[in-house]
Design a protein around this motif. Structure first.
Motif, PDB file in Angstrom:
ATOM      1  N   LYS A  43       0.719  -1.212  -0.103  1.00  0.00           N
ATOM      2  CA  LYS A  43       0.184  -0.050   0.067  1.00  0.00           C
ATOM      3  C   LYS A  43       0.903   1.441  -0.065  1.00  0.00           C
ATOM      4  O   LYS A  43       0.536   2.538  -0.789  1.00  0.00           O
ATOM      5  N   PHE A  44       1.908   1.258   0.792  1.00  0.00           N
ATOM      6  CA  PHE A  44       2.830   2.234   0.912  1.00  0.00           C
ATOM      7  C   PHE A  44       3.402   2.569  -0.740  1.00  0.00           C
ATOM      8  O   PHE A  44       3.446   3.756  -0.998  1.00  0.00           O
ATOM      9  N   SER A  45       3.948   1.538  -1.386  1.00  0.00           N
ATOM     10  CA  SER A  45       4.434   1.606  -2.569  1.00  0.00           C
ATOM     11  C   SER A  45       3.413   2.211  -3.518  1.00  0.00           C
ATOM     12  O   SER A  45       3.801   3.019  -4.195  1.00  0.00           O
ATOM     13  N   GLU A  46       2.278   2.077  -3.501  1.00  0.00           N
ATOM     14  CA  GLU A  46       1.077   2.473  -4.493  1.00  0.00           C
ATOM     15  C   GLU A  46       1.146   4.136  -4.192  1.00  0.00           C
ATOM     16  O   GLU A  46       0.902   4.887  -4.901  1.00  0.00           O
ATOM     17  N   ALA A  47       0.871   4.366  -2.823  1.00  0.00           N
ATOM     18  CA  ALA A  47       0.921   5.839  -2.505  1.00  0.00           C
ATOM     19  C   ALA A  47       2.037   6.442  -2.686  1.00  0.00           C
ATOM     20  O   ALA A  47       1.888   7.853  -3.449  1.00  0.00           O
ATOM     21  N   TYR A  94      13.112   5.608  -0.328  1.00  0.00           N
ATOM     22  CA  TYR A  94      12.434   4.049   0.042  1.00  0.00           C
ATOM     23  C   TYR A  94      11.497   3.584  -1.116  1.00  0.00           C
ATOM     24  O   TYR A  94      11.558   2.396  -1.189  1.00  0.00           O
ATOM     25  N   HIS A  95      11.159   4.445  -1.825  1.00  0.00           N
ATOM     26  CA  HIS A  95      10.394   3.892  -3.192  1.00  0.00           C
ATOM     27  C   HIS A  95      11.411   2.846  -4.063  1.00  0.00           C
ATOM     28  O   HIS A  95      11.006   1.730  -4.511  1.00  0.00           O
ATOM     29  N   PHE A  96      12.424   3.601  -4.378  1.00  0.00           N
ATOM     30  CA  PHE A  96      13.109   3.205  -5.337  1.00  0.00           C
ATOM     31  C   PHE A  96      14.044   1.672  -4.584  1.00  0.00           C
ATOM     32  O   PHE A  96      14.410   0.863  -5.272  1.00  0.00           O
ATOM     33  N   SER A  97      14.243   1.786  -3.294  1.00  0.00           N
ATOM     34  CA  SER A  97      14.899   0.550  -2.607  1.00  0.00           C
ATOM     35  C   SER A  97      13.940  -0.465  -2.338  1.00  0.00           C
ATOM     36  O   SER A  97      14.349  -1.572  -2.194  1.00  0.00           O
ATOM     37  N   GLY A  98      12.622  -0.046  -2.537  1.00  0.00           N
ATOM     38  CA  GLY A  98      11.511  -1.371  -2.150  1.00  0.00           C
ATOM     39  C   GLY A  98      11.167  -1.406  -0.794  1.00  0.00           C
ATOM     40  O   GLY A  98      10.622  -2.249  -0.162  1.00  0.00           O
ATOM     41  N   ASN A  99      11.775  -0.508   0.191  1.00  0.00           N
ATOM     42  CA  ASN A  99      12.075  -0.695   1.585  1.00  0.00           C
ATOM     43  C   ASN A  99      10.644   0.198   2.015  1.00  0.00           C
ATOM     44  O   ASN A  99      10.441   1.118   1.768  1.00  0.00           O
ATOM     45  N   PRO A 102       9.315   1.797   5.301  1.00  0.00           N
ATOM     46  CA  PRO A 102      10.147   2.500   6.470  1.00  0.00           C
ATOM     47  C   PRO A 102       9.186   2.122   7.785  1.00  0.00           C
ATOM     48  O   PRO A 102       9.611   2.626   8.998  1.00  0.00           O
ATOM     49  N   GLY A 103       7.771   2.177   7.716  1.00  0.00           N
ATOM     50  CA  GLY A 103       6.983   1.922   8.807  1.00  0.00           C
ATOM     51  C   GLY A 103       6.127   3.011   8.718  1.00  0.00           C
ATOM     52  O   GLY A 103       6.651   4.278   8.354  1.00  0.00           O
ATOM     53  N   LEU A 104       4.974   3.172   9.325  1.00  0.00           N
ATOM     54  CA  LEU A 104       3.963   4.170   9.319  1.00  0.00           C
ATOM     55  C   LEU A 104       4.436   5.466  10.197  1.00  0.00           C
ATOM     56  O   LEU A 104       4.123   6.627   9.709  1.00  0.00           O
ATOM     57  N   GLY A 105       5.209   4.957  11.251  1.00  0.00           N
ATOM     58  CA  GLY A 105       5.737   6.017  12.067  1.00  0.00           C
ATOM     59  C   GLY A 105       6.711   7.114  11.226  1.00  0.00           C
ATOM     60  O   GLY A 105       6.653   8.275  11.265  1.00  0.00           O
ATOM     61  N   MET A 106       7.504   6.599  10.291  1.00  0.00           N
ATOM     62  CA  MET A 106       8.479   7.074   9.584  1.00  0.00           C
ATOM     63  C   MET A 106       7.949   8.048   8.497  1.00  0.00           C
ATOM     64  O   MET A 106       8.161   9.332   8.297  1.00  0.00           O
ATOM     65  N   LEU A 107       6.692   7.387   7.890  1.00  0.00           N
ATOM     66  CA  LEU A 107       5.820   8.175   7.093  1.00  0.00           C
ATOM     67  C   LEU A 107       5.283   9.562   7.688  1.00  0.00           C
ATOM     68  O   LEU A 107       5.139  10.632   7.216  1.00  0.00           O
ATOM     69  N   LYS A 108       4.849   9.592   8.930  1.00  0.00           N
ATOM     70  CA  LYS A 108       4.398  10.474   9.703  1.00  0.00           C
ATOM     71  C   LYS A 108       5.435  11.714  10.094  1.00  0.00           C
ATOM     72  O   LYS A 108       5.495  12.627   9.792  1.00  0.00           O
ATOM     73  N   LYS A 109       6.654  11.000  10.146  1.00  0.00           N
ATOM     74  CA  LYS A 109       8.010  11.904  10.471  1.00  0.00           C
ATOM     75  C   LYS A 109       8.074  12.814   9.116  1.00  0.00           C
ATOM     76  O   LYS A 109       8.407  14.077   9.193  1.00  0.00           O
TER      77      LYS A 109
END
Length: 327
Positions: A268-272, A296-301, A303-310
């Motif tokens: 889901k993160f990859s799509e967004a 993060y997108h190009f590495s395919g990793n 990072p977790g929802l908390g990191m998205l918030k940060k």
């Protein structure tokens, strides 16, 4: 009591949660270089057991970034304590001793809380400016006079001049900061799927015209507070950006597509994030937060929802830095 001036103009309001603290800690040097940021932080957990809280404030102090910490938190674990001003001031004392620029904030939530906080500040022999954060509560004139008589009042944080106007006999010439929740919160992430971009704020353009010495907001988090959450059906990344056509700050929401269940949050993160990067590429929006999303997108990793918030908070801080430059 003596008045307190400030050269800061933007006052981001943050809760003392892990990724909000990490957001300002990592950006402390940049905020210090800019010179017009003053975070206001509401601790939500035991300060002594929260090393991230101390490290965040220490990073701000090292970068010469002024900050305000609220002594009577209204949410989180500390809000449940009967004498939270005493507990907060006690645990803040080492940080207060080490940083003379650290200020304290008092939320005007109730007559009882205000009296307890004033007593605690006097008991701990605190001699530094105290900023007032207004709420919907209307306190009796006696409570406001108690504050004015016993504390060195700094700034008045409010969402409209009518709040402080009630107490004009006590504070005839208050230095006021416009503080509003600009985040368009919806109950569920999936509710953002069909939401178009919208104006987030124009406060940076008009706060001085309206008689404020600064302005603040709750970034892309809002005033709503929750201790934790379940796995989302939809991953939504909230991105603010400055539109050069009118110099307003806009917000856009980038959502995942596979929203029928709670599995595969990474997918889901990859799509967004793919949608976010397509948008920022077209608009030529670039800052270290966008770079991190791209990595993060190009590495395919994931990072977790908390990191998205940060990263969303940090992007907003970069945006506000640019917004202040166009005044």
């Amino acid at each position: 009591m003596a008045r307190w001036g400030t050269v800061s103009m933007y006052f981001p309001f943050l809760r003392g949660k892990q990724f909000e603290l990490l957001a300002i800690k990592e950006m402390a040097h940049e905020l210090g270089r800019l010179g017009n940021f003053h975070p206001v932080i509401e601790p939500v957990k035991d300060i002594r057991g929260n090393g991230g809280f101390a490290r965040g404030l220490q990073a701000l102090a090292s970068a010469a970034v002024p900050s305000t910490v609220i002594v009577n938190p209204q949410v989180g674990e500390l809000a449940k304590l009967d004498s939270n001003p005493d507990a907060v001031i006690r645990d803040l004392r080492p940080l207060l001793d080490a940083d003379r620029s650290l200020r304290l904030g008092l939320v005007l939530s109730s007559e009882r809380q205000v009296s307890e906080a004033v007593l605690a500040l006097r008991r701990w022999n605190i001699h530094r400016p105290v900023d007032l954060i207004y709420t919907d509560a209307v306190l009796p004139l006696e409570s406001m006079m108690e504050i004015q008589s016993n504390l060195d009042i700094g700034l008045h944080f409010l969402d409209g001049k009518e709040s402080v106007r009630r107490y004009r006999k006590v504070f005839p010439n208050p230095q006021s900061v416009l503080l509003r929740d600009r985040f368009p919160r919806k109950p569920r992430n999936q509710d953002y799927v069909d939401v178009r971009e919208s104006v987030f704020s124009e406060d940076h353009l008009f706060f001085k015209d309206d008689g404020y010495v600064g302005f603040g907001d709750y970034q892309t988090v809002g005033t709503y507070y929750a201790e934790g959450g379940s796995l989302p059906r939809t991953v939504a990344i909230h991105l603010t950006y400055l539109d050069g056509s009118d110099n307003a700050v806009y917000i856009r929401h980038f959502c995942s597509d596979s929203n029928n269940g709670t599995s595969d949050t990474a997918g889901k993160f990859s799509e967004a994030v793919r949608k976010l990067l397509e948008f920022t590429d077209v608009r030529r929006i670039q800052n270290p937060s966008i770079d991190a999303f791209r990595k993060y997108h190009f590495s395919g990793n994931f990072p977790g929802l908390g990191m998205l918030k940060k990263l969303s908070i940090q992007n907003h801080l970069y945006v506000m830095a640019s917004a202040l430059e166009v005044r």
